[in-house]
Design a protein around this motif. Sequence first.
Motif, short mmCIF file in Angstrom:
data_model
loop_
_atom_site.label_atom_id
_atom_site.label_comp_id
_atom_site.label_asym_id
_atom_site.label_seq_id
_atom_site.Cartn_x
_atom_site.Cartn_y
_atom_site.Cartn_z
N PHE A 181 0.80 -1.21 0.00
CA PHE A 181 0.00 0.00 0.00
C PHE A 181 0.83 1.26 0.00
N GLY A 182 1.99 1.25 -0.55
CA GLY A 182 2.78 2.47 -0.60
C GLY A 182 3.89 2.47 0.43
N THR A 183 4.27 3.64 0.86
CA THR A 183 5.41 3.83 1.73
C THR A 183 5.14 3.31 3.14
N VAL A 184 6.06 2.51 3.64
CA VAL A 184 5.92 1.94 4.98
C VAL A 184 6.52 2.91 5.99
N PHE A 185 5.74 3.27 6.99
CA PHE A 185 6.18 4.11 8.10
C PHE A 185 6.26 3.24 9.34
N VAL A 186 7.27 3.47 10.16
CA VAL A 186 7.36 2.80 11.46
C VAL A 186 6.93 3.81 12.52
N PRO A 187 6.32 3.35 13.61
CA PRO A 187 5.87 4.29 14.64
C PRO A 187 7.03 5.13 15.17
N ARG A 188 6.80 6.44 15.25
CA ARG A 188 7.80 7.38 15.78
C ARG A 188 7.13 8.26 16.83
N PRO A 189 7.20 7.87 18.11
CA PRO A 189 6.57 8.67 19.16
C PRO A 189 7.26 10.02 19.38
N ASP A 190 8.42 10.23 18.77
CA ASP A 190 9.17 11.47 18.96
C ASP A 190 8.85 12.56 17.94
N ILE A 191 7.82 12.37 17.12
CA ILE A 191 7.49 13.41 16.14
C ILE A 191 7.10 14.71 16.85
N VAL A 192 7.35 15.83 16.18
CA VAL A 192 7.00 17.14 16.73
C VAL A 192 5.91 17.77 15.88
N GLN A 193 5.24 18.75 16.45
CA GLN A 193 4.11 19.41 15.79
C GLN A 193 3.11 18.38 15.27
N ALA A 194 2.81 17.40 16.11
CA ALA A 194 1.93 16.30 15.73
C ALA A 194 0.48 16.75 15.65
N ASN A 195 -0.23 16.20 14.68
CA ASN A 195 -1.65 16.49 14.49
C ASN A 195 -2.42 15.19 14.35
N PRO A 196 -3.65 15.14 14.87
CA PRO A 196 -4.49 13.96 14.64
C PRO A 196 -4.72 13.79 13.14
N GLY A 229 2.97 13.33 4.66
CA GLY A 229 4.06 13.91 3.89
C GLY A 229 5.18 12.91 3.65
N THR A 230 6.19 13.34 2.94
CA THR A 230 7.31 12.48 2.58
C THR A 230 8.04 11.96 3.82
N PRO A 231 8.49 10.69 3.80
CA PRO A 231 9.14 10.12 4.98
C PRO A 231 10.50 10.74 5.30
N ALA A 232 11.04 11.57 4.42
CA ALA A 232 12.29 12.27 4.72
C ALA A 232 12.06 13.34 5.79
N CYS A 233 10.82 13.82 5.92
CA CYS A 233 10.51 14.89 6.86
C CYS A 233 9.41 14.56 7.85
N TYR A 234 8.52 13.64 7.50
CA TYR A 234 7.34 13.40 8.31
C TYR A 234 7.32 11.99 8.89
N GLY A 235 6.69 11.86 10.05
CA GLY A 235 6.55 10.57 10.70
C GLY A 235 5.15 10.40 11.25
N ALA A 236 4.90 9.24 11.81
CA ALA A 236 3.57 8.93 12.34
C ALA A 236 3.71 8.08 13.60
N ASP A 237 2.69 8.16 14.44
CA ASP A 237 2.62 7.33 15.63
C ASP A 237 1.14 7.07 15.91
N ALA A 238 0.84 5.99 16.60
CA ALA A 238 -0.55 5.64 16.89
C ALA A 238 -0.68 5.19 18.33
N THR A 239 -1.83 5.50 18.90
CA THR A 239 -2.23 5.02 20.21
C THR A 239 -3.37 4.05 20.00
N VAL A 240 -3.31 2.91 20.65
CA VAL A 240 -4.33 1.87 20.46
C VAL A 240 -4.98 1.56 21.80
N VAL A 241 -6.32 1.54 21.80
CA VAL A 241 -7.09 1.13 22.97
C VAL A 241 -7.92 -0.08 22.53
N GLU A 242 -7.66 -1.21 23.17
CA GLU A 242 -8.36 -2.44 22.82
C GLU A 242 -9.42 -2.79 23.85
#
Length: 156
Positions: free
Chosen positions: A58-73, A94-107
């Motif tokens: 499905f495109g570019t694979v991102f790994v969770p990065r809890p250290d991202i700044v200026q994070a938005n939902p 955005g491009t993985p050279a500059c942007y990252g992602a993180d997720a919180t999961v509640v099961e």
Amino acid sequence: MRAIVLALLACLAVAACGPVSNTDELTAPPEVTSAEGPTRTMPQARMPRPSEVPDQEFGTVFVPRPDIVQANPTPFESWSRTEGDNIAIHFVTGTPACYGADATVVETDSSVNVSLRTGILPEAADKMCTLVAVFATMEIQLQQPLGDREVIDGTP
């Protein structure tokens, strides 16, 4: 590969602009009653639930990065079952050279609520970043097998 990603993004944009016809997948606004009986309420926005799609590239694979700044939902459009106790969520960022992602999961016993955040990587905070949309996938480890639980986008 770029042509496929661009075509997929174009389809997502067209789908997002069209009317929602499957009301079974929508969240209904709450009912409000008082001692005098039902009262009128303002209709609330209805958010479609993310759909399950087959597990594939499905495109570019991102790994969770809890250290991202200026994070938005960030909402995710779809999700896939992957090997083991994992799911993969699919979203635009955005491009993985500059942007990252993180997720919180509640099961819970009946659902898996995923709240996705995207933001700038700390090492790119002082760089100029191009504004390029990237269709991304991030795998999320679950505590228990998904089974028949519902996957919910918890983005506010």
